[in-house]
Structure formats: C-alpha cells, structure tokens
Write a protein that holds these residues in place. Structure first.
Motif: not given
Ligand code: NDP
Ligand code: MG
Length: 390
Positions: A6, A33, A35, A54, A56, A84, A86-87, A90, A95
């Motif tokens: 992510s 994810a 963002t 996803v 975001v 953000v 909630e992402a 995941r 990350t």
C-alpha cells in the motif's frame, strides 16, 4: 512471492517515485491501497495502471471526481480521513508512509498492526510520536524502515554494527535554496524563492523546510527517535552537493559515510527490497567527474531551527508533537504570506515557551499527541495575528 503493498501519499513526490519502482516489476506486488488528497486524476490513473484494490482521496469533496475517474476500472473509490484510516486497516506486507505532515501519523500507526514493514518517509510522525510508533511496531512485530535519505544512510551504515560502538551520527544538509543569500536579505524571501531546491526535486513543504533548515531540525529529532541517539551524539553538517547522505563515527575513530547521487529512489528501493539489495535505476556516482565535495558548519544565525531541535530532543515527552505542529503552522503562515521567512523559527520558539508546562510526559499516547498538535497550531496562529509578537 507476491507482496501486498500500500502507498499512502501516492500522488506526492515520494509516492510517485515509489510507484515508479513498483511499476517496473508489477508481477512482484499486489497493490492493496493507494491514497492521495487533491490530485484525484493522478491517483485514479495510477490506481488503474497498478490495479489497486482501493483508491482513497483524503478530501471528502472529491469523492465524485474520483468515482468518475475510476468508473469501469474495478478499483474501489473512497474519500475522507476515515477512509484513509480504513485503507490502512487493509492487510499489507509493505506500506509506504508518504503523506506530508502530521496527517501521516495515524495511518502509519494503523499499518503497523499488520506486522509487516512500514517504509517511513513521513518524518513528522517520528517527530510527533517516535516512541509511540516504535512501541506499536514492537507490539505487532512490525519493522519500521527509514526512507528519509539521511536516515536510510545511517541505517545502512549501522548494518552489522553494535549500537554501543557508535560515537556520533552526522546528517548532511544541502543548506537549501537560500544558502548563498546575504543574511539581511532572508527576511524578504518569498515562498517561491524558498521553494526552489538546488539538488532534490521534492514537495513544496519540505523544500521550504530545507531552506529554513527546519527539515534538518526535524531530521535530528527523527534520528534521535529511530536510533536511540542522545542530543550530544547527533549533529548536522552543510554539504552543498548532497552526495554524502550521512556519516556514522564509531568508537575506534572509523567513519562510515553513505554516498550516492541525490535520488530518493535509492532510499525507497532500499526499503522496498530490504534485507536484499537489488538493481535500482539510479545514476551511478562518479567522484572524479564531480571533482570535489564541500562541508561546512551550519551558521546558527542563518539556521535557528537547529538549536530548537536540540531543545526538543533534550525535553522529550510532547515537545516533538508541539514542535512539529508549530512548525507546520508557521510554514502555512509563511506560504500564505502572513509572516516572513525569518519569523518562522521565533514563532515556533514562542509556541514552545507558551506550551512549556504541558509538554512533560513520561509516556505519550495518540490522544495526547493530537491534543497538543491542535493546541500548538492554535497558539501559533493567534500569536501571528498579534503584530507585536516578535
Ligand atoms: P508531497 O507534498 O509531494 O506529497 C504529499 C502527499 O500527501 C500527496 O500524496 C498528497 O496528496 C498527500 N496529502 C497531503 N495532505 C494530506 C492529508 N491531509 N491527508 C492525506 N494525504 C495528504 O510531499 P513529499 O512526497 O515531498 O513528502 C512526503 C513525506 O515524505 C513528507 O513527510 C516529507 O517530509 C517526507 N520526505 C520527502 C522527501 C522527498 O524527496 N520529497 C525526502 C525525505 C522525506 P495530493 O498531492 O493528491 O494533494
Ligand atoms: Mg532528508
């Protein structure tokens, strides 16, 4: 093995360079994810290209735009601060934390709960809440890898060494875009002038922070938070070429310097592939072609932020959270032309003095950090409104 990955702050300077490396070996990663905030078109294009689960935007008002841009792609769209977070919930194995500012703290804390790797470019979260991040990483068996180039350099120089053998860590600083300006002209520097960097192509905020050396001040605190170094064990030296990124001096007098061309993809790639080293598409160093490397001590009159950083390190507790928030507020005020370039450090110092009795704390929690963050910004803004504050 495919790793779940992510990227927070995917539309920024560090985020885009992370995606550049990821896109070179798409079969190795499954993007969970991504963002961004304002730049929805970029976010959607990259989320499509990398087949993210996803995408975001932190900005609620842009949900419609993001949905439109992702229509038919199979990528979920979401918006707002909660989305953000909630992402970050995941599960991912790796990350990237590259949101700018204290807004990066909570997503980083959440991502640590997966027990994987948090590649940390967002230095603000270490300055605000270094002990909290490290405690959370220990609790969930996660690894924090520094992405800030100087700290990646220190991390690399420390590989295989014992902490007890380290005498001193030196971070290099370019001196920023106003390095050659006469001192008396600095007060007239505009956001555009302070926002040009001689060596690195970075986001606007960190570029202005480089000119004021608030960036290096943050990095001294970051080094303290990452490597358990006391104020007397860390310093900074001006090195205009940005070829040496940091130096670690050991008790036998030996010094390990990390060098390379200034390209963030080195530090990002190191964190992406750690503990292995892989081929990275960065220009190779040619010292003979460069000819010379220069070093000098930072002038305290030109860079007052450095002294403030040592004060923060000595005080601990909530001093880092207040310092970061006051600095972010001062930077906003400067970018909005409400205060001068040379007002930023005195303003931050005034906020710290004003909040003084409330900064002591043996252990810090997220609520305490968020509360002092808000208070420091409020105090900075109200001080700046009073024309007689300096
Ligand atoms: P940028 O300004 O280029 O990018 C910031 C990213 O954060 C963008 O994706 C932006 O979205 C997003 N963002 C902005 N505000 C918010 C918010 N409130 N909530 C969620 N997301 C938000 O910054 P950089 O890439 O330069 O820096 C990122 C971090 O990395 C900073 O902490 C910086 O200090 C650190 N760093 C950067 C280096 C560099 O070379 N750039 C070097 C070392 C450290 P959008 O653009 O869509 O609005
Ligand atoms: Mg740096």
């Amino acid at each position: 093995m495919t790793r779940r990955l992510s990227v927070f702050g995917a539309t920024g300077s560090v985020g885009l360079q992370t995606l550049d490396l990821v896109a070179r070996e798409p079969e190795s990663y499954r993007v969970v994810a991504m963002t961004g905030a304002s730049n929805v078109a970029q976010l959607a294009a990259d989320a499509r290209r990398l087949r993210a689960q996803v995408a975001v935007t932190a900005d609620d008002a842009r949900l419609g735009d993001l949905r439109d841009a992702l229509a038919g792609s199979g990528v979920e769209a979401a918006a707002g601060r909660t989305a953000v977070l909630e992402a970050a919930d995941r599960p991912a194995d790796w990350t990237m934390s590259a949101i700018v500012g204290a807004a990066g703290l909570e997503p980083g804390l959440r991502a640590l709960r997966h027990g994987g790797t948090l590649a940390l470019a967002n230095k603000e979260s270490l300055v605000c809440a270094g002990p909290l991040l490290r405690a959370e990483a220990a609790r969930f068996g996660a690894t924090i890898l520094p992405v800030d180039s100087e700290h990646s350099a220190v991390f690399q120089a420390l590989a295989g060494e014992r902490r007890a053998d380290v005498e001193k860590v030196t971070l290099t600083a370019s001196g920023g875009g106003l390095r050659e300006w006469p001192l008396e002209r600095l007060r007239d520097a505009t956001p555009e002038e302070a926002g040009r960097h001689p060596n690195w192509d970075m986001g606007q905020r960190i570029t202005v922070d480089s000119a004021s050396m608030f960036n290096k001040a943050m990095e001294l605190i970051e080094a303290h938070a990452l490597f358990d170094l006391g104020a007397h064990e860390i310093d900074a030296v001006i090195h205009p070429q940005s070829i040496v990124h940091a130096l670690v001096q050991f008790r036998d007098g030996g010094v390990m310097a990390h060098m390379g061309m200034p390209d963030m993809r080195h530090a990002i790639g190191y964190a992406l592939h750690w503990p292995e080293r892989r081929m990275l598409p960065v220009e190779r160093l040619d010292l003979a072609a460069l000819g010379r490397l220069d070093f000098s001590a930072p002038d305290p009159a030109r860079y007052p932020a450095i002294a403030l950083a040592y004060d923060v390190i000595r005080r601990g507790g909530l001093a880092g959270a207040a310092f970061n928030a006051a600095k972010e507020a001062a930077l906003d005020l400067f970018l909005g032309r409400a205060i001068r370039f040379t007002d930023m450090a005195p303003l931050v110092e005034r906020v710290m003095t004003r909040l003084d009795p409330r900064l002591e704390a043996d252990t810090i929690g997220l609520d305490m950090v968020l509360e002092i963050d808000e208070e420091a910004r409020r105090v900075a803004r109200s001080l700046a409104e009073d024309t007689a504050w300096t």
